[in-house]
Design a protein around this motif. Structure first.
Motif, mmCIF file in Angstrom:
data_model
loop_
_atom_site.group_PDB
_atom_site.id
_atom_site.type_symbol
_atom_site.label_atom_id
_atom_site.label_comp_id
_atom_site.label_asym_id
_atom_site.label_seq_id
_atom_site.Cartn_x
_atom_site.Cartn_y
_atom_site.Cartn_z
ATOM 1 N N VAL A 4 39.122 11.577 64.290
ATOM 2 C CA VAL A 4 39.936 11.992 65.288
ATOM 3 C C VAL A 4 40.052 10.561 66.522
ATOM 4 N N ALA A 5 41.210 10.602 66.442
ATOM 5 C CA ALA A 5 41.546 9.418 67.497
ATOM 6 C C ALA A 5 42.341 10.070 68.905
ATOM 7 N N ILE A 6 41.441 9.666 70.068
ATOM 8 C CA ILE A 6 41.755 9.431 71.424
ATOM 9 C C ILE A 6 42.649 8.879 72.557
ATOM 10 N N VAL A 7 43.883 9.633 72.472
ATOM 11 C CA VAL A 7 44.610 8.892 73.404
ATOM 12 C C VAL A 7 44.021 9.059 75.093
ATOM 13 N N GLY A 8 43.709 7.316 75.231
ATOM 14 C CA GLY A 8 42.918 6.843 76.947
ATOM 15 C C GLY A 8 43.999 7.101 77.785
ATOM 16 N N SER A 9 45.188 8.060 77.376
ATOM 17 C CA SER A 9 45.922 8.468 78.763
ATOM 18 C C SER A 9 45.933 9.849 78.710
ATOM 19 N N TYR A 60 35.222 18.579 72.327
ATOM 20 C CA TYR A 60 33.971 19.105 72.308
ATOM 21 C C TYR A 60 33.778 19.224 70.403
ATOM 22 N N HIS A 61 34.544 20.368 70.227
ATOM 23 C CA HIS A 61 34.393 21.115 68.799
ATOM 24 C C HIS A 61 34.708 19.538 68.029
ATOM 25 N N LYS A 62 35.766 19.553 68.196
ATOM 26 C CA LYS A 62 36.598 17.807 67.333
ATOM 27 C C LYS A 62 35.546 17.222 67.147
ATOM 28 N N ILE A 63 35.448 16.271 68.187
ATOM 29 C CA ILE A 63 34.537 14.812 68.182
ATOM 30 C C ILE A 63 33.550 15.572 67.009
ATOM 31 N N THR A 64 32.475 16.602 67.181
ATOM 32 C CA THR A 64 31.229 16.735 66.702
ATOM 33 C C THR A 64 31.593 16.696 64.787
ATOM 34 N N ARG A 65 32.507 16.838 64.606
ATOM 35 C CA ARG A 65 32.917 17.497 63.042
ATOM 36 C C ARG A 65 33.381 16.435 62.295
ATOM 37 N N ALA A 66 33.853 15.626 63.230
ATOM 38 C CA ALA A 66 34.888 13.959 63.067
ATOM 39 C C ALA A 66 33.484 13.050 62.386
ATOM 40 N N ASP A 67 33.912 12.440 61.138
ATOM 41 C CA ASP A 67 32.569 11.435 60.710
ATOM 42 C C ASP A 67 32.885 10.110 61.666
ATOM 43 N N GLY A 68 34.026 10.346 62.371
ATOM 44 C CA GLY A 68 34.192 8.890 63.650
ATOM 45 C C GLY A 68 35.136 9.097 64.527
ATOM 46 N N SER A 92 28.570 13.140 78.309
ATOM 47 C CA SER A 92 28.012 13.011 78.426
ATOM 48 C C SER A 92 27.426 13.574 79.468
ATOM 49 N N PHE A 93 27.710 14.957 80.480
ATOM 50 C CA PHE A 93 26.900 15.446 80.931
ATOM 51 C C PHE A 93 26.345 16.739 80.569
ATOM 52 N N ASN A 94 26.110 17.782 80.130
ATOM 53 C CA ASN A 94 26.038 18.872 79.691
ATOM 54 C C ASN A 94 25.965 18.519 77.377
ATOM 55 N N LEU A 95 27.358 18.606 77.684
ATOM 56 C CA LEU A 95 27.798 18.464 76.332
ATOM 57 C C LEU A 95 27.833 16.607 75.808
ATOM 58 N N HIS A 96 27.114 16.285 74.377
ATOM 59 C CA HIS A 96 27.390 15.243 74.508
ATOM 60 C C HIS A 96 27.221 14.985 72.762
ATOM 61 N N PRO A 97 29.149 15.191 72.426
ATOM 62 C CA PRO A 97 29.107 15.088 71.015
ATOM 63 C C PRO A 97 29.064 13.552 70.458
ATOM 64 N N LEU A 98 29.279 12.497 71.313
ATOM 65 C CA LEU A 98 29.974 10.757 71.083
ATOM 66 C C LEU A 98 28.288 10.738 70.930
ATOM 67 N N GLU A 99 27.233 11.648 71.044
ATOM 68 C CA GLU A 99 25.597 10.503 70.806
ATOM 69 C C GLU A 99 25.771 9.858 68.961
ATOM 70 N N PRO A 341 41.152 28.834 68.144
ATOM 71 C CA PRO A 341 42.096 28.026 68.758
ATOM 72 C C PRO A 341 41.268 26.925 69.551
ATOM 73 N N ASP A 342 40.101 27.322 69.984
ATOM 74 C CA ASP A 342 39.171 26.141 71.270
ATOM 75 C C ASP A 342 38.152 25.518 69.629
ATOM 76 N N GLY A 343 38.223 24.931 68.748
ATOM 77 C CA GLY A 343 37.895 24.356 67.479
ATOM 78 C C GLY A 343 36.414 25.197 67.760
ATOM 79 N N SER A 344 35.571 26.263 67.891
ATOM 80 C CA SER A 344 34.463 27.087 67.424
ATOM 81 C C SER A 344 34.794 27.496 66.510
ATOM 82 N N PHE A 345 33.586 27.612 65.894
ATOM 83 C CA PHE A 345 33.467 28.254 64.242
ATOM 84 C C PHE A 345 34.013 29.913 64.048
#
Length: 415
Positions: A4-9, A60-68, A92-99, A341-345
């Motif tokens: 997944v690629a995040i547009v930083g703007s 969160y869901h998109k990042i969690t399932r991505a390889d990078g 990085s508050f209650n959700l930590h998908p980037l860990e 639609p929100d990416g959850s299972f």
């Protein structure tokens, strides 16, 4: 690999968005890149937790399932944008998908230095406690003079720049392979295969194990049928047309929802004994525990592993080859996670088919043939398969025992 690629703007016009879209198109044969926006992410405020909001959960869901993850950052006042900083705060508050998630940083700006200072700052943020991401040192792509860098079609003009970007992406792909081997999958909680947690679409008032569930449930909810039109994402079909479309598929298809209720299969007209995964009309609506009620406890654990691995994102799909089939059959099962639609299972769709005719056709059309080694180690042209796990020695999604002789979601084949 899936990135997944995040547009930083959050700006409507962004050269960093153009950079990511170019990467998605240019390197589509190397990896699958999905570009994600942060326009709808709210400003971070720890006193008003919005971790459950659609925009944050989706990311969160998109990042969690991505390889990078690939982040394209602009540079505002020598640092990243407020929108990107706020996004990273939420992640990085209650959700930590980037860990322990491998991340590649790129950036485009109007000036010669690209986004060098913003990238240095972003690396520090990604290493912070609560984020704990993995970034590949020294693998920096800085696109300066962005206004002149792209042509009218959004492609980078300079061939040397494209070559260097490809080198950076190749390095990242190798890095992801190394980091992924170190990551531990999320622990799988016990799956409730008895449908004890109704969801919004659960039809109550009929016992899921009632052999007449389809008729009774359809009557309760006034389900449409026949020549009634159904508006789909990209088309309008009647119910009859949808049924004809699904029946004509050269696969056996099934669906079970995230409450582990078996809701559909497409070959109800077919003799169950001729199916690669035997199913019966009376099973539709059943609890998965009922569908697999004849399995020994050890095999039920395999069913739970498949469902649990797809539910928590350890796997996007699980593939198995059923051993013991005749030489002309490669009985292939693909269990694919589905998402709201929100990416959850949202459940599992399964495709079951004989891979052998497809393989034979491909070899004939291309003039190729199978040679010795692992790929032909099993008689009948089967790949060498671990009969316990279903994972092919040449690579497979399953890394722990899965259903080998049983259909994990819809109605186990016992033959």
């Amino acid at each position: 690999m899936k990135f997944v690629a995040i547009v930083g703007s959050n700006a409507d016009q962004s050269y960093n968005r153009m950079l990511l879209e170019f990467m998605r198109r240019q390197f589509k044969l190397k990896c699958d890149i999905e570009v994600l926006e942060i326009k709808d992410i709210p400003m971070f405020n720890q006193d008003q937790d919005q971790s459950d909001s659609f925009a944050i959960k989706y990311l969160y869901h998109k990042i969690t399932r991505a390889d990078g993850v690939i982040i394209a950052t602009p540079e505002h006042n020598h640092t990243i944008t407020p929108a990107l900083k706020s996004t990273l705060e939420w992640l990085s508050f209650n959700l930590h998908p980037l860990e322990n998630k491998p991340i590649m940083i790129v950036g485009a700006s109007y000036y010669d230095q690209g986004t060098s200072r913003a990238q240095v700052h972003l690396r520090k943020i990604l290493e912070a406690p609560g984020v704990n991401a993995f970034t590949l040192p020294g693998n920096e792509f800085l696109l300066g003079k962005a206004k002149e860098a792209f042509d009218n079609d959004g492609n980078i003009i300079n061939e040397g720049t494209v070559t260097f970007l490809e080198t950076c992406l190749d390095n990242f792909i190798k890095y992801v392979g190394v980091v992924s081997a170190l990551r531990k999958p999320k622990p799988i909680e016990k799956e409730d295969l008895d449908c004890n947690n109704p969801i919004a679409t659960t039809i109550t008032g009929v016992d899921p194990d009632d052999p007449e569930w389809v008729e009774k449930a359809a009557k309760l909810v006034n389900a449409v049928e026949g020549d009634t039109y159904v508006k789909l994402d990209h088309g309008i079909l009647t119910v009859d047309q949808i049924n004809m479309f699904l029946k004509a598929m050269p696969f056996e298809l099934t669906y079970s929802d995230d409450n582990n209720q078996f809701l559909y299969y497409n070959n109800a007209h077919q003799d169950p004994e001729t199916m690669y995964a035997k199913r019966l009309p009376s099973q539709v609506g059943n609890r998965l525990s009922t569908v697999h009620g004849s399995l020994p406890p050890a095999r039920m654990k395999n069913v739970e592993w498949v469902v649990g691995s797809l539910r928590n994102g350890n796997e996007e799909f699980v593939r198995t080859i059923v051993p013991g089939s005749p030489a002309e059959v490669i009985n292939t099962h693909n269990y694919q996670a589905m998402y709201y639609p929100d990416g959850s299972f949202s459940g599992i769709n399964e495709i079951v088919f004989n891979f052998k005719p497809w393989l034979d056709w491909y070899l004939k059309e291309t003039g190729q043939h199978l040679v010795g080694g692992k790929a032909s180690a099993v008689p009948g042209g089967h790949s060498a398969v671990d009969a316990t796990s279903g994972a092919s020695e040449s690579g497979g999604a399953a890394a722990t025992p899965v259903v080998a002789e049983a259909d994990a979601t819809s109605g186990a084949s016992e033959h």
